[in-house]
Design a protein around this motif. Sequence first.
Motif, mmCIF file in Angstrom:
data_model
loop_
_atom_site.group_PDB
_atom_site.id
_atom_site.type_symbol
_atom_site.label_atom_id
_atom_site.label_comp_id
_atom_site.label_asym_id
_atom_site.label_seq_id
_atom_site.Cartn_x
_atom_site.Cartn_y
_atom_site.Cartn_z
ATOM 1 N N ARG A 32 -5.136 39.019 26.053
ATOM 2 C CA ARG A 32 -4.313 37.889 26.473
ATOM 3 C C ARG A 32 -2.962 38.004 25.789
ATOM 4 N NH1 ARG A 32 -8.799 33.103 25.883
ATOM 5 N NH2 ARG A 32 -10.071 34.631 24.890
ATOM 6 N N ALA A 33 -1.941 37.617 26.495
ATOM 7 C CA ALA A 33 -0.601 37.647 25.911
ATOM 8 C C ALA A 33 0.179 36.433 26.408
ATOM 9 C CB ALA A 33 0.123 38.928 26.289
ATOM 10 N N ALA A 34 1.076 35.950 25.580
ATOM 11 C CA ALA A 34 1.956 34.841 25.956
ATOM 12 C C ALA A 34 3.302 35.077 25.288
ATOM 13 C CB ALA A 34 1.365 33.518 25.508
ATOM 14 N N ARG A 35 4.351 34.580 25.927
ATOM 15 C CA ARG A 35 5.694 34.735 25.361
ATOM 16 C C ARG A 35 6.461 33.438 25.570
ATOM 17 N NH1 ARG A 35 9.873 39.325 27.083
ATOM 18 N NH2 ARG A 35 8.580 39.162 28.922
ATOM 19 N N TRP A 36 7.199 33.047 24.542
ATOM 20 C CA TRP A 36 8.057 31.872 24.600
ATOM 21 C C TRP A 36 9.450 32.284 24.168
ATOM 22 C CZ3 TRP A 36 3.267 31.916 22.273
ATOM 23 C CH2 TRP A 36 2.287 31.116 22.870
ATOM 24 N N THR A 37 10.466 31.652 24.736
ATOM 25 C CA THR A 37 11.839 31.926 24.354
ATOM 26 C C THR A 37 12.595 30.610 24.209
ATOM 27 O OG1 THR A 37 12.579 32.090 26.642
ATOM 28 C CG2 THR A 37 11.914 34.139 25.570
ATOM 29 N N GLY A 38 13.707 30.654 23.517
ATOM 30 C CA GLY A 38 14.530 29.460 23.358
ATOM 31 C C GLY A 38 15.842 29.806 22.701
ATOM 32 N N THR A 39 16.653 28.795 22.527
ATOM 33 C CA THR A 39 17.943 28.993 21.886
ATOM 34 C C THR A 39 17.861 28.565 20.426
ATOM 35 O OG1 THR A 39 18.695 26.827 22.584
ATOM 36 C CG2 THR A 39 19.263 28.669 24.012
ATOM 37 N N VAL A 40 18.647 29.213 19.617
ATOM 38 C CA VAL A 40 18.735 28.897 18.199
ATOM 39 C C VAL A 40 20.034 28.143 17.981
ATOM 40 C CG1 VAL A 40 18.934 29.869 15.875
ATOM 41 C CG2 VAL A 40 17.464 30.975 17.575
ATOM 42 N N PRO A 41 19.960 26.953 17.409
ATOM 43 C CA PRO A 41 21.214 26.240 17.159
ATOM 44 C C PRO A 41 22.048 26.974 16.113
ATOM 45 C CG PRO A 41 19.372 25.069 16.161
ATOM 46 C CD PRO A 41 18.804 26.220 16.947
ATOM 47 N N VAL A 42 23.326 27.040 16.347
ATOM 48 C CA VAL A 42 24.235 27.669 15.395
ATOM 49 C C VAL A 42 24.864 26.542 14.584
ATOM 50 C CG1 VAL A 42 26.281 29.091 15.118
ATOM 51 C CG2 VAL A 42 24.655 29.585 16.953
ATOM 52 N N LEU A 43 24.602 26.559 13.286
ATOM 53 C CA LEU A 43 25.100 25.503 12.408
ATOM 54 C C LEU A 43 26.361 25.965 11.695
ATOM 55 C CD1 LEU A 43 21.719 24.494 10.709
ATOM 56 C CD2 LEU A 43 22.740 23.528 12.771
ATOM 57 N N ASP A 44 27.312 25.048 11.578
ATOM 58 C CA ASP A 44 28.482 25.384 10.765
ATOM 59 C C ASP A 44 28.064 25.280 9.291
ATOM 60 O OD1 ASP A 44 28.838 22.693 9.760
ATOM 61 O OD2 ASP A 44 29.858 22.175 11.625
ATOM 62 N N PRO A 45 28.857 25.785 8.366
ATOM 63 C CA PRO A 45 28.453 25.801 6.948
ATOM 64 C C PRO A 45 28.076 24.425 6.402
ATOM 65 C CG PRO A 45 30.342 27.218 7.263
ATOM 66 C CD PRO A 45 30.121 26.503 8.564
ATOM 67 N N GLU A 46 28.778 23.386 6.817
ATOM 68 C CA GLU A 46 28.477 22.034 6.339
ATOM 69 C C GLU A 46 27.107 21.573 6.848
ATOM 70 O OE1 GLU A 46 30.622 17.958 7.277
ATOM 71 O OE2 GLU A 46 31.918 19.319 6.123
ATOM 72 N N GLN A 47 26.806 21.810 8.125
ATOM 73 C CA GLN A 47 25.500 21.447 8.693
ATOM 74 C C GLN A 47 24.386 22.233 8.010
ATOM 75 O OE1 GLN A 47 26.579 22.455 12.753
ATOM 76 N NE2 GLN A 47 26.076 20.364 13.389
ATOM 77 N N ARG A 48 24.621 23.514 7.774
ATOM 78 C CA ARG A 48 23.618 24.368 7.137
ATOM 79 C C ARG A 48 23.280 23.851 5.737
ATOM 80 N NH1 ARG A 48 25.409 30.290 7.062
ATOM 81 N NH2 ARG A 48 26.366 29.285 8.790
ATOM 82 N N THR A 49 24.319 23.484 4.966
ATOM 83 C CA THR A 49 24.107 22.958 3.620
ATOM 84 C C THR A 49 23.308 21.657 3.673
ATOM 85 O OG1 THR A 49 26.132 23.991 2.814
ATOM 86 C CG2 THR A 49 25.262 22.146 1.520
ATOM 87 N N ALA A 50 23.651 20.767 4.600
ATOM 88 C CA ALA A 50 22.929 19.502 4.739
ATOM 89 C C ALA A 50 21.471 19.749 5.123
ATOM 90 C CB ALA A 50 23.621 18.614 5.777
ATOM 91 N N TRP A 51 21.236 20.706 6.009
ATOM 92 C CA TRP A 51 19.872 21.025 6.455
ATOM 93 C C TRP A 51 19.046 21.581 5.301
ATOM 94 C CZ3 TRP A 51 17.331 25.805 8.036
ATOM 95 C CH2 TRP A 51 16.201 25.589 8.818
ATOM 96 N N LEU A 52 19.637 22.485 4.505
ATOM 97 C CA LEU A 52 18.928 23.047 3.350
ATOM 98 C C LEU A 52 18.641 21.976 2.301
ATOM 99 C CD1 LEU A 52 20.765 26.464 3.013
ATOM 100 C CD2 LEU A 52 18.421 26.076 3.792
ATOM 101 N N GLU A 53 19.561 21.060 2.101
ATOM 102 C CA GLU A 53 19.325 19.958 1.160
ATOM 103 C C GLU A 53 18.174 19.074 1.646
ATOM 104 O OE1 GLU A 53 20.587 19.367 -1.883
ATOM 105 O OE2 GLU A 53 21.623 21.281 -1.681
ATOM 106 N N GLN A 54 18.122 18.858 2.956
ATOM 107 C CA GLN A 54 17.045 18.052 3.538
ATOM 108 C C GLN A 54 15.699 18.750 3.337
ATOM 109 O OE1 GLN A 54 17.706 17.071 7.644
ATOM 110 N NE2 GLN A 54 15.633 16.341 7.933
ATOM 111 N N LEU A 55 15.650 20.070 3.520
ATOM 112 C CA LEU A 55 14.403 20.806 3.300
ATOM 113 C C LEU A 55 13.981 20.768 1.834
ATOM 114 C CD1 LEU A 55 14.634 23.957 5.575
ATOM 115 C CD2 LEU A 55 13.136 21.980 5.827
ATOM 116 N N LYS A 56 14.941 20.849 0.921
ATOM 117 C CA LYS A 56 14.605 20.760 -0.501
ATOM 118 C C LYS A 56 14.013 19.393 -0.821
ATOM 119 C CE LYS A 56 18.180 21.915 -2.993
ATOM 120 N NZ LYS A 56 19.341 22.478 -3.687
#
Length: 75
Positions: A32-56
Motif C-alpha cells: 500500500r502506498a499513499a502520498r500527500w502534498t502541500g505548501t510550506v509557509p514562508v516566514l519572515d525573520p520576525e515571524q520565525r522568531t515569534a514561532w520559535l518562541e511560541q514552541l519554546k
Amino acid sequence: MTRPRVKLRVTDGQWEAEVEEYGTDNGSAIARAARWTGTVPVLDPEQRTAWLEQLKAEPWDIYRFIQGGSLPLAG
C-alpha cells in the motif's frame, strides 16, 4: 505487516510525504502506498522568531505535530 516506510521532502515552499507499507493479508502479499502534498509557509525573520518562541513556551506542540496534528503559526 511490516513497519511502514515514511519519506518527507521539503523544497521551495512545497512538502511531499509518502508512506509505503508491505506485508501479508490472509497469506497474500500486499503493498500500500499513499502520498500527500502541500505548501510550506514562508516566514519572515520576525515571524520565525515569534514561532520559535511560541514552541519554546509550549514544547508539547512539537509532540502533537509528530503525532499528526498541525503546528500553530505565530501571527
